[in-house]
Design an enzyme around this catalytic site. Structure first.
Site, PDB file in Angstrom:
ATOM      1  N   ASP A   4       0.789  -1.223   0.000  1.00  0.00           N
ATOM      2  CA  ASP A   4       0.000   0.000   0.000  1.00  0.00           C
ATOM      3  C   ASP A   4       0.830   1.287   0.000  1.00  0.00           C
ATOM      4  OD1 ASP A   4      -2.660   1.345   0.606  1.00  0.00           O
ATOM      5  OD2 ASP A   4      -1.515   1.977   2.369  1.00  0.00           O
ATOM      6  N   GLU A  61       1.298  -0.754  -4.894  1.00  0.00           N
ATOM      7  CA  GLU A  61       0.303   0.296  -5.136  1.00  0.00           C
ATOM      8  C   GLU A  61       0.925   1.664  -5.012  1.00  0.00           C
ATOM      9  OE1 GLU A  61      -3.593   2.592  -3.497  1.00  0.00           O
ATOM     10  OE2 GLU A  61      -1.714   2.408  -2.426  1.00  0.00           O
TER      11      GLU A  61
END
Ligand SMILES: *[C@@H]1O[C@H](CO)[C@@H](O)[C@H](O)[C@H]1NC(C)=O
Ligand SMILES: *[C@@H]1O[C@H](CO)[C@@H](O)[C@H](O)[C@H]1NC(C)=O
Ligand SMILES: *[C@@H]1O[C@H](CO)[C@@H](O)[C@H](O)[C@H]1NC(C)=O
Ligand SMILES: *[C@@H]1O[C@H](CO)[C@@H](O)[C@H](O)[C@H]1NC(C)=O
Ligand SMILES: [Ca+2]
Ligand SMILES: [Ca+2]
Length: 610
Positions: free
Chosen positions: A250, A325
């Site tokens: 993330d 990401e």
């Protein structure tokens, strides 16, 4: 560094090299439309690793399936419905965070990286999920959130208390004096949080500021501290030992910030953007020169890749993957694959171009340009990926047009590389309406007010999954659900789409099945606009059938000249078509021109190129 990865790099290069190894062998071709057993794999077509052409499905656990009626999705709910992925043809799932969390940012604020959040279940529930998924042949990826922890984590509490070993776990800095006011203090720099306001928060306890690139409750780890780096490896190791098949990682662009050592001991201000539409403290007021895309963060990604590769070498089994990401420009995004020094990074960075670069005003030329952008910038030998939505953005049918659902799924499934599906896309789910009173998303609450919140809210794409037309769309038997159910669930739900003769789900299944053909796993591609309205994607591989997608992305019908479609030899046969198309599977296409309705997509099977 990272010698163990070299082997992977070479495999990937060969695989993507695809470049039609000049008509080496001719294979018996089965007549189009009359297909017997599949053609054998020519020996020079390399077997792909499991992830290189997979269908990867993002589960948003809070909204997938509630097994106990508290209105919140949970692990048992997922386990009970793993067969859905098998029916859909999905190969791997990744789950948004399931770890212990105060849920300020719905799991992206983790208070214990080694525990399951109580609303989602227990460690045993997770182990059961994993076991059943593996029995069904599904891979399971977890969401790894390295940038920050919850301020309720032990790490932060100990760090704030200056406990030895934890003192520098987060980014702490003294206040600056206010030249205009002796009794006032100022934050160390002008940095702005992703959720608005200063990225620095004062700790009364520690008498210092801490950095939070996201919410105040999400303090940023200090990645210049080797103990933090070690702890990240420990966390990954723990979940790999449990049996996880890898990680979606993330918020990587925000992993590291400028080092005070390079700036005379202080934190440098980000330059101002000078854009009049932004107020001080609003995202966009600054240019994030010192807070985003720092080159050092890629070293961490290389290190994590090295770790998962060495884990594989030590433990065997199938490849453990890292999918990164980050919303960044194309050059910074491509660096996640690795750099020119041969340091290999993530297996791939998620491709958000369909989300960031395209909208309902995009032409077919824009689509072609966007698709080719990724394929053009991608390093040689890398694996591309495609997606039209996720838990952070409005759903694709709402951002584009509802009649484009099947065309978007077709692009996603037929382009080379990995196809990513966000929960609900397989049935064409649209944004749900979430009132200000029902709003739960921290980004909407902190950046917006009751007038502007929908500009920022991520709730509309997170409303619960539509299983059927019963109460709460079959998501929950409770009286209330954590977010409202979208009103259109009676019309748009999985049970109905399984019954209906034509449905988004059936299109999805047909496309996933088609994907298994060598043309799509190993073939070359060509993408081009035929007009402002219609684009084609052709996939071809010498003696294998050629597959052609025609997609009208506009609001008007369009007549295209089929001789302009590369490698399309007529007659061709319709394999899949969007649900409102007048053409159905099995139809023969043989005219010189073809008229496509607004949003219509058709997928054709044509003769091999050789
Ligand atoms: C976390 O931050 C919030 C917001 O500043 C605060 O209300 C809460 O008390 C903090 N919790 C801890 C354990 O520091
Ligand atoms: C100086 O700063 C203190 C603390 O922030 C504040 O209470 C006070 O009003 C300020 N004085 C002036 C003159 O702005
Ligand atoms: C991308 O961003 C980086 C730094 O954030 C910048 O140096 C580079 O020029 C940008 N590249 C493109 C293609 O915009
Ligand atoms: C695109 O969508 C926006 C809302 O998301 C809408 O206001 C606008 O009219 C749409 N434009 C077209 C060309 O469909
Ligand atoms: Ca529940
Ligand atoms: Ca950071």
């Amino acid at each position: 560094m990272l010698h163990s990865m070299k082997a992977f790099g070479i495999t990937a290069i060969v695989v993507l090299g695809l470049g039609l190894i000049a008509g080496v062998i001719t294979w018996a071709v089965l007549a189009t439309g009359d297909r017997g057993p599949p053609a054998p794999t020519p020996p020079d077509l390399i077997d792909l690793d499991w992830w290189q052409h997979c269908v990867l499905y993002q589960i948003y656990p809070r909204s997938f399936k509630d097994s106990d009626g508290d209105g919140i999705g949970d692990l048992k709910g997922i386990t009970e419905h793993l067969e859905h992925f098998v029916a859909a043809g999905v190969d791997a799932v990744w789950m948004s965070p399931i770890f212990e969390s105060p849920m300020v940012d719905f799991g992206y604020d983790i208070s214990n990286f080694y525990e399951i959040h109580y609303e989602y279940g227990t460690m045993e529930d997770f182990e059961n999920l994993l076991e059943k998924a593996h029995q069904l042949g599904l891979k399971v990826l977890l969401d790894f959130v390295p940038n920050h922890a919850s301020n309720e984590s032990e790490y932060f509490i100990k760090s704030e208390a200056r406990e030895p070993g934890y003192e520098d776990f987060f980014v702490w800095a003294d206040a600056l004096p206010d030249p205009d006011n002796d009794t006032n203090r100022l934050p160390p720099s002008n940095w702005i949080s992703q959720f608005a306001g200063s990225a620095w928060e004062w700790s009364t306890k520690r008498q210092q500021y801490y950095l939070h690139q996201f919410a105040i409750e999400q303090p940023d780890f200090n990645f210049r501290n080797p103990d933090v780096q070690k702890e990240m490896i420990n966390i990954m190791n723990f979940w790999l030992d449990k049996g996880a098949d890898g990680f979606r990682v993330d918020a990587l662009p925000y992993l590291m910030e400028a080092d005070p050592a390079d700036h005379g001991g202080g934190y440098p201000d980000d330059p101002l953007s000078g854009r009049a539409e932004f107020q001080p403290g609003q995202l966009g007021y600054n240019v994030p020169l010192y807070t985003k895309d720092l080159l050092e963060l890629y070293d961490r990604v290389h290190e994590w890749r090295g770790f998962v590769d060495s884990y594989l070498q030590a433990n065997g089994g199938d490849t453990r993957v890292i999918f990164s990401e980050g919303y960044a420009n194309i050059s910074m995004t491509m660096l996640y694959y690795g750099n020119e020094d041969g340091d290999i990074g993530a297996h791939f960075p998620f491709n958000f171009d369909f989300i960031s670069d395209l909208s309902n005003t995009s032409t077919a030329r824009d689509f072609g340009y966007t698709i080719l952008k990724w394929l053009t910038y991608m390093p040689h030998g890398a694996v591309p990926n495609w997606q039209t939505g996720n838990h952070d953005n409005n759903r694709a049918p709402s951002r584009f047009r509802v009649n484009m659902v099947d065309g978007l799924t077709s692009l996603n499934m037929l382009l080379p590389g990995v196809a990513v599906t966000y929960q609900g896309e397989e049935i064409g789910m649209r944004d749900g309406f979430v009132s200000w009173e029902d709003t739960r998303d921290v980004e909407a609450l902190r950046r917006g007010d009751n007038e502007t919140y929908l500009l920022y809210s991520r709730d509309p794409c997170r409303t619960p999954y539509h299983w059927d037309n019963s109460t709460n769309a079959g998501f929950s038997t409770g009286n209330e659900t954590w977010l409202p159910i979208a009103e259109d669930y009676v019309e748009i739900n999985l049970a109905k789409q399984k019954e209906d003769a034509r449905s988004h789900f059936k299109v999805y299944q047909a496309l996933v099945k088609l994907r298994k053909e060598k043309t799509l796993s190993h073939g070359e591609y060509s993408v081009r606009a035929l007009s402002n309205r219609t684009l084609f994607l052709v996939r071809y591989l010498r003696t294998f059938d050629t597959i052609v997608l025609l997609f009208n992305v506009s609001e008007l019908s369009d007549t295209v000249v089929l001789s302009r479609v590369l490698h399309l030899e007529l007659p061709a046969t319709v394999v899949v078509s969007s649900i409102h198309s007048t053409r159905v599977a099995g139809d023969t296409i043989e005219g010189e021109t073809l008229t496509l309705a607004p949003g219509e997509a058709i997928v054709l099977r044509a003769k091999p190129v050789s």
